[in-house]
Design a protein around this motif. Structure first.
Motif, PDB file in Angstrom:
ATOM      1  N   GLY A 179       0.829  -1.208   0.000  1.00 17.08           N
ATOM      2  CA  GLY A 179       0.000   0.000   0.000  1.00 17.08           C
ATOM      3  C   GLY A 179       0.857   1.248   0.000  1.00 17.08           C
ATOM      4  O   GLY A 179       1.708   1.425   0.867  1.00 17.08           O
ATOM      5  N   GLY A 184       0.782   6.468   4.529  1.00 19.53           N
ATOM      6  CA  GLY A 184       1.461   5.567   5.469  1.00 19.53           C
ATOM      7  C   GLY A 184       2.587   4.843   4.749  1.00 19.53           C
ATOM      8  O   GLY A 184       3.775   4.973   5.093  1.00 19.53           O
ATOM      9  N   GLU A 234       1.678  -1.447  -4.794  1.00 23.44           N
ATOM     10  CA  GLU A 234       0.462  -0.620  -4.833  1.00 23.44           C
ATOM     11  C   GLU A 234      -0.444  -1.130  -5.958  1.00 23.44           C
ATOM     12  O   GLU A 234      -0.002  -1.316  -7.079  1.00 23.44           O
ATOM     13  N   LYS A 235      -1.726  -1.324  -5.628  1.00 27.22           N
ATOM     14  CA  LYS A 235      -2.636  -1.853  -6.654  1.00 27.22           C
ATOM     15  C   LYS A 235      -3.295  -0.762  -7.488  1.00 27.22           C
ATOM     16  O   LYS A 235      -3.824  -1.019  -8.539  1.00 27.22           O
ATOM     17  N   GLY A 270      -2.368   6.940  -2.424  1.00 25.48           N
ATOM     18  CA  GLY A 270      -3.506   6.328  -1.740  1.00 25.48           C
ATOM     19  C   GLY A 270      -4.754   7.198  -1.722  1.00 25.48           C
ATOM     20  O   GLY A 270      -4.964   8.045  -2.600  1.00 25.48           O
ATOM     21  N   THR A 271      -5.571   6.984  -0.699  1.00 27.79           N
ATOM     22  CA  THR A 271      -6.832   7.730  -0.561  1.00 27.79           C
ATOM     23  C   THR A 271      -6.535   9.217  -0.414  1.00 27.79           C
ATOM     24  O   THR A 271      -7.181  10.065  -1.028  1.00 27.79           O
ATOM     25  N   CYS A 272      -5.538   9.536   0.407  1.00 25.00           N
ATOM     26  CA  CYS A 272      -5.214  10.924   0.722  1.00 25.00           C
ATOM     27  C   CYS A 272      -5.027  11.752  -0.542  1.00 25.00           C
ATOM     28  O   CYS A 272      -5.689  12.765  -0.735  1.00 25.00           O
ATOM     29  N   CYS A 312      -7.684  13.925   1.129  1.00 21.90           N
ATOM     30  CA  CYS A 312      -7.192  15.234   1.586  1.00 21.90           C
ATOM     31  C   CYS A 312      -6.996  16.229   0.436  1.00 21.90           C
ATOM     32  O   CYS A 312      -7.525  17.345   0.488  1.00 21.90           O
ATOM     33  N   LYS A 330      -9.328  19.455  -0.726  1.00 18.44           N
ATOM     34  CA  LYS A 330      -8.826  20.810  -0.451  1.00 18.44           C
ATOM     35  C   LYS A 330      -8.756  21.655  -1.725  1.00 18.44           C
ATOM     36  O   LYS A 330      -8.857  22.892  -1.671  1.00 18.44           O
ATOM     37  N   ALA A 366      -1.335  -7.170  -3.605  1.00 15.30           N
ATOM     38  CA  ALA A 366      -0.465  -8.000  -2.771  1.00 15.30           C
ATOM     39  C   ALA A 366      -1.260  -8.926  -1.854  1.00 15.30           C
ATOM     40  O   ALA A 366      -2.366  -8.597  -1.426  1.00 15.30           O
ATOM     41  N   GLY A 392      -4.756   0.753   4.137  1.00 17.09           N
ATOM     42  CA  GLY A 392      -5.714   1.858   4.243  1.00 17.09           C
ATOM     43  C   GLY A 392      -7.143   1.446   4.529  1.00 17.09           C
ATOM     44  O   GLY A 392      -7.408   0.412   5.152  1.00 17.09           O
ATOM     45  N   ASP A 428      -4.696   3.795   8.243  1.00 19.05           N
ATOM     46  CA  ASP A 428      -6.131   3.538   8.425  1.00 19.05           C
ATOM     47  C   ASP A 428      -6.430   2.065   8.702  1.00 19.05           C
ATOM     48  O   ASP A 428      -7.427   1.755   9.353  1.00 19.05           O
ATOM     49  N   LEU A 481      -6.302   9.548   9.827  1.00 21.53           N
ATOM     50  CA  LEU A 481      -5.729  10.805   9.349  1.00 21.53           C
ATOM     51  C   LEU A 481      -4.427  10.511   8.613  1.00 21.53           C
ATOM     52  O   LEU A 481      -3.652   9.642   9.038  1.00 21.53           O
ATOM     53  N   ALA A 482      -4.176  11.271   7.553  1.00 21.81           N
ATOM     54  CA  ALA A 482      -2.995  11.022   6.729  1.00 21.81           C
ATOM     55  C   ALA A 482      -1.702  11.193   7.521  1.00 21.81           C
ATOM     56  O   ALA A 482      -0.776  10.377   7.419  1.00 21.81           O
TER      57      ALA A 482
HETATM   58  P1  FAD Z   1      -4.604   4.889   2.063  1.00 23.20           P
HETATM   59  O1  FAD Z   1      -4.327   6.299   1.779  1.00 23.20           O
HETATM   60  O2  FAD Z   1      -6.008   4.406   1.960  1.00 23.20           O
HETATM   61  O3  FAD Z   1      -3.659   4.039   1.119  1.00 23.20           O
HETATM   62  C1  FAD Z   1      -3.710   2.632   1.086  1.00 23.20           C
HETATM   63  C2  FAD Z   1      -3.201   2.162  -0.259  1.00 23.20           C
HETATM   64  O4  FAD Z   1      -3.082   0.738  -0.231  1.00 23.20           O
HETATM   65  C3  FAD Z   1      -4.163   2.481  -1.410  1.00 23.20           C
HETATM   66  O5  FAD Z   1      -3.453   3.185  -2.410  1.00 23.20           O
HETATM   67  C4  FAD Z   1      -4.631   1.121  -1.904  1.00 23.20           C
HETATM   68  O6  FAD Z   1      -4.815   1.082  -3.309  1.00 23.20           O
HETATM   69  C5  FAD Z   1      -3.457   0.218  -1.498  1.00 23.20           C
HETATM   70  N1  FAD Z   1      -3.833  -1.189  -1.301  1.00 23.20           N
HETATM   71  C6  FAD Z   1      -4.878  -1.674  -0.560  1.00 23.20           C
HETATM   72  N2  FAD Z   1      -4.865  -3.034  -0.587  1.00 23.20           N
HETATM   73  C7  FAD Z   1      -3.799  -3.401  -1.345  1.00 23.20           C
HETATM   74  C8  FAD Z   1      -3.254  -4.646  -1.747  1.00 23.20           C
HETATM   75  N3  FAD Z   1      -3.785  -5.804  -1.349  1.00 23.20           N
HETATM   76  N4  FAD Z   1      -2.172  -4.650  -2.543  1.00 23.20           N
HETATM   77  C9  FAD Z   1      -1.589  -3.474  -2.950  1.00 23.20           C
HETATM   78  N5  FAD Z   1      -2.063  -2.262  -2.601  1.00 23.20           N
HETATM   79  C10 FAD Z   1      -3.140  -2.229  -1.802  1.00 23.20           C
HETATM   80  N6  FAD Z   1      -6.900  12.961   6.345  1.00 23.20           N
HETATM   81  C11 FAD Z   1      -6.248  14.048   6.793  1.00 23.20           C
HETATM   82  O7  FAD Z   1      -5.300  13.906   7.579  1.00 23.20           O
HETATM   83  N7  FAD Z   1      -6.588  15.302   6.374  1.00 23.20           N
HETATM   84  C12 FAD Z   1      -7.622  15.516   5.518  1.00 23.20           C
HETATM   85  O8  FAD Z   1      -7.912  16.661   5.179  1.00 23.20           O
HETATM   86  C13 FAD Z   1      -8.336  14.378   5.040  1.00 23.20           C
HETATM   87  N8  FAD Z   1      -9.354  14.531   4.167  1.00 23.20           N
HETATM   88  C14 FAD Z   1     -10.010  13.408   3.715  1.00 23.20           C
HETATM   89  C15 FAD Z   1     -11.068  13.581   2.827  1.00 23.20           C
HETATM   90  C16 FAD Z   1     -11.751  12.473   2.352  1.00 23.20           C
HETATM   91  C17 FAD Z   1     -12.908  12.675   1.389  1.00 23.20           C
HETATM   92  C18 FAD Z   1     -11.345  11.162   2.743  1.00 23.20           C
HETATM   93  C19 FAD Z   1     -12.053   9.946   2.202  1.00 23.20           C
HETATM   94  C20 FAD Z   1     -10.292  10.995   3.609  1.00 23.20           C
HETATM   95  C21 FAD Z   1      -9.618  12.110   4.119  1.00 23.20           C
HETATM   96  N9  FAD Z   1      -8.574  11.976   5.014  1.00 23.20           N
HETATM   97  C22 FAD Z   1      -7.931  13.086   5.486  1.00 23.20           C
HETATM   98  C23 FAD Z   1      -8.149  10.647   5.504  1.00 23.20           C
HETATM   99  C24 FAD Z   1      -6.871  10.181   4.785  1.00 23.20           C
HETATM  100  O9  FAD Z   1      -7.106  10.160   3.396  1.00 23.20           O
HETATM  101  C25 FAD Z   1      -6.486   8.793   5.271  1.00 23.20           C
HETATM  102  O10 FAD Z   1      -6.395   8.807   6.679  1.00 23.20           O
HETATM  103  C26 FAD Z   1      -5.136   8.371   4.699  1.00 23.20           C
HETATM  104  O11 FAD Z   1      -5.183   8.316   3.293  1.00 23.20           O
HETATM  105  C27 FAD Z   1      -4.734   6.993   5.246  1.00 23.20           C
HETATM  106  O12 FAD Z   1      -3.519   6.635   4.700  1.00 23.20           O
HETATM  107  P2  FAD Z   1      -3.082   5.099   4.553  1.00 23.20           P
HETATM  108  O13 FAD Z   1      -1.718   5.110   3.974  1.00 23.20           O
HETATM  109  O14 FAD Z   1      -3.321   4.381   5.812  1.00 23.20           O
HETATM  110  O15 FAD Z   1      -4.128   4.468   3.518  1.00 23.20           O
END
Ligand code: FAD
Length: 576
Positions: free
Chosen positions: A119, A123, A142-143, A148-150, A155, A159, A222, A251, A420, A427-428
């Motif tokens: 991922g 993170g 990364e798939k 990622g979501t951020c 985020c 914004k 993965a 995530g 997440d 939070l990112a």
């Molecule tokens: P993610 O960002 O979700 O990344 C996980 C990655 O893992 C993804 O790219 C996914 O494709 C990949 N993945 C999953 N499974 C597999 C697999 N089996 N094999 C390979 N890859 C895989 N947070 C803030 O701090 N500030 C903000 O202003 C904010 N605004 C937001 C607004 C919205 C609309 C949303 C939905 C969220 C917001 N967030 C914000 C939350 C923030 O986006 C997340 O907390 C953050 O992205 C988490 O990071 P992460 O690395 O844990 O996971």
């Protein structure tokens, strides 16, 4: 066997692609290598080649529709054939990488590493860079897209929309500043285009950083094989990654709420809200948490008639109650209708392409007719399909998210989880910090994840920034506290900017003056909270702040004044 077909990758790695042709319909027999349909994005087209033989039993898309890489396209009832190669290409355009990938025999290879991270969200990719800087051989899988979501759905795109909303709102009151903006109009296509440009630029930036730091990035899904092995699968290749340590950073994803009618076409989620070219007249936002309220302010600024239905007694219920009350009042004045203590029971189809949100508030059933419903009631950790069960990786007690200790290590030594997927604070910056803590422990340093000074920034209008304890939580923890409050309206810079709503609150221990927490609602609150995060993190005192010189005129002066105010000595306000 049912085989669900998705695009996996899109032409030129676009965020979304348009379906241009559909070659097979429900009931059609298909052979491996048949072209099922065709996609187009960024002027490149790509066929979706069947890697199965059987019968099409479901078709989820139609020509002209836009899809993302992992949207379901169709289902084939039959058997998978892994060496599928296309029988014919019905496109004259230059084929993309995805097209060639479909022609190749599945390649199997093995990569050895010190650390494999699953991922590439904030993170995973931050952990990858940090580990590489410390001398690790890192493989990052990364798939979808790095960031990622951020970066792609959270985020950053929100914004960008917040900024467009701010500009639009400011232009509407341009005359107050002696400027005249005639023929003002909003072009959602340009709003979305700008957002996509920013996302693309940042995505390329992360790819560059990973490459410059020597991180091997694999595109694939993965799956854990054992404590030291991860399998990364793509349609045409399988890579076995061996690693001394693993980090799971998969995530979270949007939860499908168990509300009858949630599948109606008028019901959207945050991903779709970021792609609306045509705005509805009316929108109901279900959920008055951070994401829901940010969207409520954005769409209200764009002229949509917005209502928010929130289950709790207050919107943004995790904030200091004074902040909740202030943002509630500001939202109401802006024209956002808010129903608190209200539980959505169903969404019903209605006349004229509308729907009706049915909710219960104080034992009374209420009905809201609307054009669109934005569901904003939560996300769930991505753990399905990872294979964590076979390794015995434990989940949290509520079965949501992977359980970790303060080193971010799971119940299986050598396997860490961050972000997440741990379901701790979604939070990112928490994901990134957890990643750094995990990497430091992996590299032999003993270091704990500390949540005492995690700031939150909420991009309503005005912004909100919070950190540490609020008045209520500080008292519950048994502290004798003093509170310094200062109104934004008494700050020169804020008045010059025409943004006088809001206040700051600093909560400090009475005896020592140690700063325990702070909350700001007002202009620049998301940036100003950094100063107080440092104070909470380093256990600074009120005195440390008020003996520091703050530049004038700046909104940061409210921090100085609130610290003085906690001792009853504000210079520019009487009665704090
Ligand atoms: P993610 O960002 O979700 O990344 C996980 C990655 O893992 C993804 O790219 C996914 O494709 C990949 N993945 C999953 N499974 C597999 C697999 N089996 N094999 C390979 N890859 C895989 N947070 C803030 O701090 N500030 C903000 O202003 C904010 N605004 C937001 C607004 C919205 C609309 C949303 C939905 C969220 C917001 N967030 C914000 C939350 C923030 O986006 C997340 O907390 C953050 O992205 C988490 O990071 P992460 O690395 O844990 O996971």
């Amino acid at each position: 066997m049912k085989i669900d077909i998705t695009a996996k990758t899109l032409p030129k790695n676009a965020a979304e692609a348009k379906i241009t042709k559909i070659h097979k319909q429900i009931g059609d027999e298909v052979q491996s290598g048949d072209s099922l349909l065709e996609l187009e994005a960024n002027k490149a087209s790509m066929p979706i080649i069947s890697q199965a033989r059987g019968t099409i039993t479901a078709l989820y898309v139609e020509a002209g529709q836009k899809v993302k890489a992992d949207d379901p396209l169709c289902t084939i009832e039959g058997e998978e054939v892994l060496d599928a190669s296309p029988k014919q290409s019905s496109t004259d355009d230059k084929p993309s990488l995805g097209y060639f990938a479909g022609m190749m025999k599945p390649q199997k290879k093995t990569v050895a590493s010190d650390l494999c991270i699953i991922g590439a969200g904030p993170g995973g990719y931050v952990a990858a860079i940090k580990a590489a800087q410390l001398g690790c051989r890192v493989v990052l899988i990364e798939k979808e897209h790095v960031g990622g979501t951020c970066l792609n759905w959270g985020c950053i795109p929100t914004k960008c929309m917040v900024r467009s909303a701010e500009v639009y709102t400011t232009l509407q009151s341009a005359e107050d500043y002696g400027c005249f903006a005639d023929y003002l109009r909003l072009d959602m296509r340009r709003v979305l285009q700008r957002k996509d440009e920013v996302v693309t630029q940042l995505r390329q930036g992360i790819e560059h950083l990973l490459s410059e730091n020597g991180v091997t990035v694999l595109s694939g899904t993965a799956e854990l094989v054992d404590r030291n092995t991860v399998l990364s699968k793509q349609s045409s290749s399988e890579t076995t990654v061996t690693a001394k340590k693993l980090i799971i950073a998969t995530g979270s994803r949007i939860t499908n709420p168990p509300i009858p009618g949630a599948q109606l076409k008028q019901v959207i989620n945050s991903d779709i809200a970021l792609q609306l070219e045509a705005l509805p007249v009316k929108m109901v936002v279900v959920g008055g948490g951070v994401v829901g309220m940010e969207f409520a302010f954005i769409f209200s600024s764009f002229g949509v008639n917005v209502s928010v239905v929130e289950y709790a007694d207050q919107i943004l219920s995790n904030c200091d109650p004074d902040i909740c009350a202030e943002i509630y009042q500001i939202a109401i004045e802006k024209g956002i209708k808010i129903y608190r203590h209200a539980m959505v029971e169903a969404i019903l189809p209605a006349q004229d392409d509308q729907c009706v949100v049915v909710f219960k508030q104080d034992d009374e059933v209420k009905y809201l007719a609307t054009d669109m419903v934005l569901m904003s009631i939560g996300r769930e950790p991505v753990i399905a399909g990872l294979g964590f069960e076979k390794l015995g990786i434990e989940l949290n007690d509520n079965k949501k998210g992977i359980k970790v200790n303060e080193h971010m290590e799971t119940s299986v030594p050598g396997i860490y989880a961050i972000g997440d997927v741990t379901n701790r604070m979604l939070l990112a910056h928490v994901a990134s910090h957890q990643g750094i803590v995990a990497v430091r422990n992996i590299m032999g340093e003993s270091c704990d994840m500390d949540y005492t000074a995690v700031p939150s920034a909420i991009f309503t209008e005005p912004e909100i920034g919070i950190v540490g304890l609020n008045e209520e939580t500080a008292r519950k923890k048994g502290y004798d506290i003093t509170v310094g409050k200062f109104p934004v309206g008494a700050n020169g810079k804020a008045l010059a900017m025409g943004e006088s709503r809001g206040f700051i609150k600093i909560i400090a221990e009475e005896k020592s003056g140690t700063i325990l927490g702070a909350a700001i609602i007002g202009p620049h609150a998301s940036d100003l909270i950094a100063d107080l995060t440092l104070a909470v993190n380093r256990k600074l005192t009120l005195r440390d702040i008020y003996e520091t010189i703050y530049a004038h005129p700046t909104t940061a002066e409210i921090i100085h004044e609130a610290a003085l105010g906690a001792e009853g000595r504000s210079l520019h306000f009487v009665g704090s």
